[in-house]
Motif scaffolding. Structure first.
Motif, PDB file in Angstrom:
ATOM      1  N   ASN B 118      -3.641  14.546  33.994  1.00  0.00           N
ATOM      2  CA  ASN B 118      -2.736  13.802  32.957  1.00  0.00           C
ATOM      3  C   ASN B 118      -3.756  12.835  31.857  1.00  0.00           C
ATOM      4  OD1 ASN B 118      -0.059  13.171  31.832  1.00  0.00           O
ATOM      5  ND2 ASN B 118      -0.480  11.376  32.631  1.00  0.00           N
ATOM      6  N   LYS B 119      -4.686  12.209  32.469  1.00  0.00           N
ATOM      7  CA  LYS B 119      -5.493  11.528  31.730  1.00  0.00           C
ATOM      8  C   LYS B 119      -6.720  12.420  30.689  1.00  0.00           C
ATOM      9  CE  LYS B 119      -9.085   8.444  31.840  1.00  0.00           C
ATOM     10  NZ  LYS B 119     -10.077   7.475  32.924  1.00  0.00           N
ATOM     11  N   PHE B 120      -6.649  13.543  31.150  1.00  0.00           N
ATOM     12  CA  PHE B 120      -7.418  14.459  30.279  1.00  0.00           C
ATOM     13  C   PHE B 120      -6.687  14.912  29.198  1.00  0.00           C
ATOM     14  CE2 PHE B 120      -8.935  18.642  29.099  1.00  0.00           C
ATOM     15  CZ  PHE B 120     -10.319  18.267  29.104  1.00  0.00           C
ATOM     16  N   PHE B 121      -5.462  15.389  29.401  1.00  0.00           N
ATOM     17  CA  PHE B 121      -4.550  15.864  28.746  1.00  0.00           C
ATOM     18  C   PHE B 121      -4.052  14.918  27.399  1.00  0.00           C
ATOM     19  CE2 PHE B 121      -0.932  18.359  26.600  1.00  0.00           C
ATOM     20  CZ  PHE B 121      -1.354  19.293  26.579  1.00  0.00           C
ATOM     21  N   VAL B 122      -3.889  13.812  27.960  1.00  0.00           N
ATOM     22  CA  VAL B 122      -3.343  12.663  27.006  1.00  0.00           C
ATOM     23  C   VAL B 122      -4.660  12.581  26.095  1.00  0.00           C
ATOM     24  CG1 VAL B 122      -2.694  10.122  26.721  1.00  0.00           C
ATOM     25  CG2 VAL B 122      -1.808  11.580  28.457  1.00  0.00           C
ATOM     26  N   GLN B 123      -5.702  12.546  26.542  1.00  0.00           N
ATOM     27  CA  GLN B 123      -6.950  12.168  25.480  1.00  0.00           C
ATOM     28  C   GLN B 123      -7.040  13.391  24.651  1.00  0.00           C
ATOM     29  OE1 GLN B 123      -9.071  10.067  25.295  1.00  0.00           O
ATOM     30  NE2 GLN B 123     -10.673  11.315  23.999  1.00  0.00           N
ATOM     31  N   TYR B 124      -6.754  14.693  25.303  1.00  0.00           N
ATOM     32  CA  TYR B 124      -6.990  15.812  24.380  1.00  0.00           C
ATOM     33  C   TYR B 124      -6.040  15.749  23.130  1.00  0.00           C
ATOM     34  CZ  TYR B 124      -6.153  20.632  22.531  1.00  0.00           C
ATOM     35  OH  TYR B 124      -5.852  21.656  21.983  1.00  0.00           O
ATOM     36  N   ARG B 125      -4.800  15.478  23.764  1.00  0.00           N
ATOM     37  CA  ARG B 125      -3.510  15.144  22.540  1.00  0.00           C
ATOM     38  C   ARG B 125      -3.714  14.302  21.641  1.00  0.00           C
ATOM     39  NH1 ARG B 125       2.765  14.478  24.313  1.00  0.00           N
ATOM     40  NH2 ARG B 125       3.236  14.499  22.298  1.00  0.00           N
TER      41      ARG B 125
END
Ligand SMILES: [Fe+2]
Ligand SMILES: [Fe+2]
Lengths: 197, 243
Positions: B118-125
């Motif tokens: 989730n952390k990775f994806f939020v950062q990507y977003r």
């Protein structure tokens, strides 16, 4: 991931498209260049060093001369000659394989499969997944948010060596970004999730 | 298949379902009947030729040329690009994020796996939003102004002052970082994430990522091979005239 690379030297759009379609049917392959002009052959092949070159015999002055002499010595390229009907039975001693316009589906797939398979082990070896202990240490430091300079100082190595490690890590793991490496480090318990920046 | 104005739009979708979001982006609603591309475009007030170019570009990536696309007013292209930003930011990225929340592992690794993904994806977003917002607030408006000055043959103070501080060249920024993050995410899920206990969700996440990747690659390609080069050419001609 390392793919088996092809260059196709063939004037006919129809044939080129057909060959590309068949090659793309194999996983772990990639057609990196198409050549339609014999004049550019040498330069493009030398610059790109494909694993496999498929070349129409019409693009060569003499298909019975040693094709390897045209290119740089360091290349490990496999050479496949593509011939039209008339040369059906002819043998080309300097080529690793011969594909004919008359080959049926099974024949051409078998020939391509064999030649691709011969190139796969070296590809797979190049991206062997195991990280060395040193690389794991670098992964850890990257995930902790350290810069190349900081990592170099910490591990008593040069920045240049750190960069080399990073390149190898990316190649082995197929992960490029710092955030991606951090995820890897946490999943593999190299660092704790609370330590990540 | 090369799509022409006389192709039935329904056949286009049957042939390549990946074009679904592209059609949607032009505000064509499904249930559009049995019409040809041209008929349905006319009905929806869409420039048929532009529509055909965009759809073919997406569909025949390998050998389709961008020459024709370069000949349309840039506002068409910008409008299309804006629509795809909306689609990335409001539809696809939230969907993938929601799916990540739904993942679960029966063992103790559950929280860690979810949190880190989730952390990775939020950062990507966040990075995608930064990128698209910058384009919407800076790049696209500047390019449209250049086009306006160019097409109205204006070399007045306003146009000059704009060119003084900025150049289209400044916007030839790279899309590599964003693309790398998506590739990393795919590899993490395919190779390194412990198998989730609801693997149907993994399957959906991966499918969505692959689709998004293709859609974004196409988007970037239009920016890099149509928008920027055309605007840059206009800018250069304007600069010549000003001198
Ligand atoms: Fe964009
Ligand atoms: Fe962009």
């Amino acid at each position: 991931m390392n793919k088996v690379t092809f260059i196709i030297a063939e004037k006919s759009y129809v044939i080129r498209t057909g060959l590309i379609k068949i090659i793309n049917g194999f996983p772990e392959t990639s057609v990196i260049k198409e050549i339609t002009d014999a004049g550019k052959l040498k330069k493009i092949v030398n610059n790109n060093k494909p694993d496999i070159l498929i070349i129409n015999s019409k693009l060569l002055d003499d298909a019975h001369e040693d094709i390897r002499e045209m290119f740089s010595e360091k290349m490990k390229t496999k050479f496949v000659i593509f011939v039209g009907t008339k040369r059906e039975s002819e043998h080309f001693s300097y080529f690793d394989e011969k594909i004919s316009v008359d080959d049926n589906k099974e024949e051409i797939i078998k020939k391509l499969q064999t030649i691709i398979t011969s190139k796969l082990p070296e590809k797979h070896k190049a991206d062997s997944v195991e990280l060395s202990e040193r690389e794991k240490e670098v992964v850890k430091q990257i995930a902790l948010g350290k810069t190349n300079k900081e990592i170099a100082d910490l591990l008593f190595i040069s920045v240049h060596t750190v960069i080399t490690h990073r390149k190898n890590i990316t190649r082995k793991l197929d992960i490029k970004t710092v955030s991606g490496i951090t995820v890897y480090a946490i999943l593999n318990n190299i660092i704790d999730i609370d330590e990540a920046v | 298949m090369i799509i022409s104005k006389d192709t039935k739009l329904a056949e286009v979708i049957h042939h390549n379902y990946q074009l679904i979001p592209i059609i949607y982006r032009f505000k064509i609603k499904f249930g559009f009947g049995d019409g040809t591309v041209e008929q349905i475009c006319k009905k929806n007030n869409i420039n048929t030729e532009f529509f055909i170019e965009i759809v073919n570009l997406f569909h025949n990536e390998d050998y389709y040329s961008t020459d024709k696309l370069q000949s349309f007013p840039l506002k068409y292209t910008v409008n299309y690009l804006l629509k795809s930003h909306q689609y990335f930011n409001r539809v696809k990225l939230p969907l993938i994020e929601k799916l990540i929340h739904e993942l679960f592992w029966e063992d103790a690794s559950n929280k860690k796996n979810k949190d880190i993904l989730n952390k990775f994806f939020v950062q990507y977003r966040k990075e995608v939003i930064e990128h698209t917002t910058n384009e919407e607030k800076e790049v696209y408006p500047f390019i449209l102004e250049i086009e306006k000055c160019y097409s109205e043959n204006k070399t007045d103070d306003l146009c000059i002052s704009k060119l003084k501080h900025k150049s289209v060249k400044d916007y030839q920024e790279s899309h590599d970082e964003l693309n790398s993050a998506l590739l990393d995410l795919k590899n993490i899920i395919i190779k390194y994430l412990p198998p989730a206990d609801n693997s149907d969700i993994i399957e959906r996440i991966l499918t969505e990522i692959f689709r998004l990747e293709k859609d974004m690659a196409d988007h970037t390609r239009i920016e890099n091979t149509v928008l920027i080069p055309v605007a840059y050419k206009m800018e250069n001609e304007l600069r010549k005239k000003i001198k």
